[in-house]
Design a protein around this motif. Structure first.
Motif, short mmCIF file in Angstrom:
data_model
loop_
_atom_site.label_atom_id
_atom_site.label_comp_id
_atom_site.label_asym_id
_atom_site.label_seq_id
_atom_site.Cartn_x
_atom_site.Cartn_y
_atom_site.Cartn_z
N ILE A 57 1.08 -1.11 -0.16
CA ILE A 57 -0.59 0.37 -0.06
C ILE A 57 0.83 1.08 0.24
CG2 ILE A 57 -2.17 1.66 1.15
CD1 ILE A 57 -2.93 -1.19 2.53
N CYS A 58 0.17 2.31 -0.76
CA CYS A 58 1.05 3.27 -1.14
C CYS A 58 0.36 4.61 -1.59
CB CYS A 58 2.43 3.22 -1.55
SG CYS A 58 2.58 3.15 -3.14
N THR A 59 0.57 5.74 -1.58
CA THR A 59 -0.09 7.05 -2.45
C THR A 59 0.54 6.89 -4.15
OG1 THR A 59 1.80 8.23 -1.79
CG2 THR A 59 -0.10 8.08 -0.26
N LEU A 60 0.38 7.11 -4.75
CA LEU A 60 0.07 7.47 -6.16
C LEU A 60 1.50 8.65 -6.15
CD1 LEU A 60 -0.24 7.02 -9.27
CD2 LEU A 60 -1.63 8.60 -8.75
N GLY A 61 1.17 9.47 -5.47
CA GLY A 61 2.89 10.14 -5.24
C GLY A 61 3.66 9.57 -5.33
N VAL A 62 3.59 9.14 -4.22
CA VAL A 62 5.54 8.10 -3.82
C VAL A 62 5.28 7.52 -5.35
CG1 VAL A 62 6.48 6.69 -2.51
CG2 VAL A 62 5.23 7.55 -1.26
N ILE A 63 4.64 6.81 -5.61
CA ILE A 63 4.70 6.00 -7.32
C ILE A 63 5.34 7.55 -8.18
CG2 ILE A 63 4.02 4.49 -9.07
CD1 ILE A 63 2.19 3.38 -7.31
N VAL A 64 4.76 8.36 -8.39
CA VAL A 64 5.06 9.49 -9.16
C VAL A 64 6.54 10.59 -9.16
CG1 VAL A 64 4.98 11.64 -10.33
CG2 VAL A 64 2.51 9.97 -10.01
N SER A 65 6.82 9.78 -7.19
CA SER A 65 8.31 10.59 -7.67
C SER A 65 9.18 9.54 -7.82
CB SER A 65 8.26 11.34 -5.77
OG SER A 65 8.46 10.37 -5.13
N ASN A 66 8.85 8.10 -7.64
CA ASN A 66 10.29 7.50 -7.53
C ASN A 66 10.32 7.39 -9.06
OD1 ASN A 66 11.01 7.16 -5.03
ND2 ASN A 66 9.71 6.80 -4.43
N THR A 87 7.41 -5.00 -7.57
CA THR A 87 7.43 -3.26 -8.13
C THR A 87 6.92 -3.21 -9.52
OG1 THR A 87 9.70 -5.18 -8.80
CG2 THR A 87 9.79 -2.81 -10.80
N ILE A 88 6.94 -1.75 -9.14
CA ILE A 88 5.91 -0.79 -9.69
C ILE A 88 6.69 0.01 -10.58
CG2 ILE A 88 3.84 0.50 -9.70
CD1 ILE A 88 3.96 -0.98 -6.88
N THR A 89 6.26 -0.44 -12.24
CA THR A 89 6.66 1.14 -12.44
C THR A 89 5.64 2.01 -13.65
OG1 THR A 89 8.44 -0.86 -13.12
CG2 THR A 89 8.29 1.37 -14.93
N ALA A 90 6.23 3.30 -12.68
CA ALA A 90 5.12 4.32 -13.71
C ALA A 90 5.47 5.09 -14.45
CB ALA A 90 4.78 5.00 -12.65
N GLN A 91 5.07 5.48 -15.48
CA GLN A 91 5.12 7.11 -16.36
C GLN A 91 4.31 7.74 -16.62
OE1 GLN A 91 6.07 5.17 -20.61
NE2 GLN A 91 7.71 6.57 -20.80
N GLU A 92 4.94 8.44 -16.66
CA GLU A 92 3.57 10.02 -17.21
C GLU A 92 3.25 10.33 -18.45
OE1 GLU A 92 3.77 14.92 -17.21
OE2 GLU A 92 5.62 13.49 -17.49
N MET A 133 11.83 -3.84 -21.37
CA MET A 133 10.55 -3.70 -20.15
C MET A 133 9.42 -4.19 -21.42
SD MET A 133 9.42 -0.57 -18.11
CE MET A 133 10.97 0.18 -17.43
N LEU A 134 8.64 -5.00 -20.41
CA LEU A 134 6.92 -5.86 -21.19
C LEU A 134 6.14 -4.41 -21.34
CD1 LEU A 134 5.14 -7.40 -22.66
CD2 LEU A 134 4.83 -8.10 -20.31
N VAL A 135 6.05 -4.42 -22.58
CA VAL A 135 4.93 -2.61 -22.53
C VAL A 135 3.02 -3.50 -23.01
CG1 VAL A 135 4.71 -0.90 -24.54
CG2 VAL A 135 6.63 -1.42 -23.91
#
Length: 468
Positions: A57-66, A87-92, A133-135
């Motif tokens: 559990i975390c916030t979306l802000g933590v994912i965005v900043s990392n 492992t969670i990977t995010a992209q804007e 990285m799988l897309v």
């Protein structure tokens, strides 16, 4: 509410999921996310009937900043789920171009003993670390060597980071129910190459191992790009933070919460500074000309001389910079705190015992870098400085109240305790209809004792003691 569910990775302890989740990010809000991992039971009809493996559990802000997080899975009792991790990977999705692709295959290798093959495709892009990285993963077409997959649409920035010349690796597999999918072949291409032909583009599907072993090897089949169309997604909206609904709105007939907070507090504390020159920094905005996000920029756009003359100078620089920046995020406090801490540490090394630094942070967002901020405050508690935080707007400020060490001693994520309380937090909304003097009084209430506590702890007498 549920954002979605990934596909099931059959008989796999190290799965890479192809399903992506698109979430609107609002940096001024706490957006909690829960990633729960289950072992699928074929007989189960409800989610809770599957075997729970752990969650994060975390916030979306933590994912965005990392951008990329690797964390252990936690069980319902709060204990680690063995060696399991996520492992969670995010992209804007800052580029609103989308690409629609249609693929088919011809004469693919036969992999099934009692049938043909059950082929599917995987699309991988190359990251900055050169790792693939799988897309996207297509559906499985059963029992065929000449599959025709359904058209699919993905953001162009997801497929190739918006670069039409960036390499894309396409892999073809034969699906097996036991999870031991057989590799058929692969090829590399780019969006530019796939867009070259009007009708279709063909690529040889190559299995490198077969190619080395067999002299007469040609390929393991042909993969055909039947259609490649790049367009614009007009459904995305970015909003306009300069409209009257924005907390930053400069009202021709009045002020806003940021200006009110700057003036209310600044007009009092500026009297304790001899030259009335104050460095004013912003964070969480995109700056021209390259529009990169900065968490530590001079609001007068002069990084070598960020000082403003008095509180009025700060207010003028703030108003002047707004038309030239783009509000963004996340809300990272640590860079600003560390910036002021460097000044305080330098003054301490120069034995300027009379100098004390006060950092005023005005923010409408929740903290995205909580661990880094806690560490920065714990280290700053050893220095001649205090931090005042004013929360504007109606966000949930629980994280900032936690930093205010009135209830308990603040600890860093490593367990180190702050040597003294240096943070005072006040929500502006409690003082919207009150005189500005009331806000200033509440904000500055703890500052004198924080100053005297510092000098007492270091056994430093006043530089100009009053006569007896």
């Amino acid at each position: 509410c549920a954002l979605g569910r990934t596909e099931t990775a059959v008989n796999n302890l190290n799965p890479v999921f192809g399903v992506k989740f698109q979430v609107d990010y609002h940096f001024e809000e706490i957006q909690k996310l829960r990633f729960a991992m289950f072992d699928e039971d074929k007989c189960a009809t409800q989610l809770y009937e599957h075997d729970f493996l752990g969650e994060f559990i975390c916030t979306l802000g933590v994912i965005v900043s990392n951008k990329k997080l690797h964390r252990p899975l936690i069980l319902a009792n709060g204990k680690p789920a063995g060696k399991g991790s996520i492992t969670i990977t995010a992209q804007e999705l800052s580029d609103n171009r989308i690409i629609t692709l249609t693929f088919s295959g011809r004469k693919l290798d036969k992999k099934d003993f009692f049938g043909k093959s059950d082929p599917y495709l995987e699309f991988h892009k190359q990251g900055e670390d050169s790792k693939w990285m799988l897309v996207h993963r297509t559906e499985v077409i059963k029992n065929t060597l000449d599959p025709a997959w359904k058209p699919f649409t993905v953001p162009l920035i997801s497929l190739c980071n918006g670069d039409v010349d960036r390499n894309i690796k396409v892999l073809c597999y034969d699906y097996d129910n036991d999870g031991g999918h057989d590799f058929i072949g692969e090829f590399q291409t780019t969006v530019a190459k796939m867009s070259e032909a009007q009708n279709s583009v063909e690529f040889e599907c190559i299995n490198p191992k077969k190619q080395k072993k067999k002299k007469n090897y040609k390929n393991s089949g042909i993969i055909i790009v039947k259609s490649c169309k790049v367009g614009i997604d007009f459904t995305a909206s970015n909003g306009n933070p300069r409209e009257p609904s924005s907390l930053h709105y400069i009202n021709p007939l009045g002020s806003n919460e940021y200006l009110a907070a700057i003036l209310a507090v600044g007009q009092i504390i500026q009297d304790y500074d001899t030259d009335k020159m104050f460095p004013a920094l912003g964070f969480g905005a995109q700056l021209p000309p390259d529009w990169k996000v900065s968490h530590e920029f001079a609001i007068n756009f002069n990084p070598t001389n960020p000082f403003c003359s008095g509180v009025e100078g700060i207010a003028q620089a703030y108003s002047a910079c707004l038309p030239h920046i783009r509000f963004y995020g996340p809300t990272n406090f640590a860079p600003i705190i560390n910036h002021v801490a460097r000044f305080a540490a330098q003054a301490l090394q120069q034995e300027k015992a009379a100098q004390y630094f006060t950092l005023l942070i005005i923010t409408d967002g929740v903290i995205s870098d909580m661990d880094e901020t806690r560490h920065a405050i714990v280290q700053a508690s050893k220095l001649p400085m205090s931090i005042i935080i004013i929360g504007v707007g109606n966000a949930d400020f629980a994280a900032m109240e936690f930093l205010d060490g009135d209830a308990s001693v603040l600890r860093s994520n490593t367990g180190e305790e702050a040597v003294r309380d240096i943070v005072q937090f006040v929500p502006f909304r409690d003082f919207r209809n009150a005189p500005k003097e009331t806000l200033a009084k509440s904000v500055l209430a703890e500052l004198p004792q924080q100053v005297t506590q510092y000098f007492k702890q270091r056994n430093l007498p006043p530089t100009n003691p009053a006569p007896e």
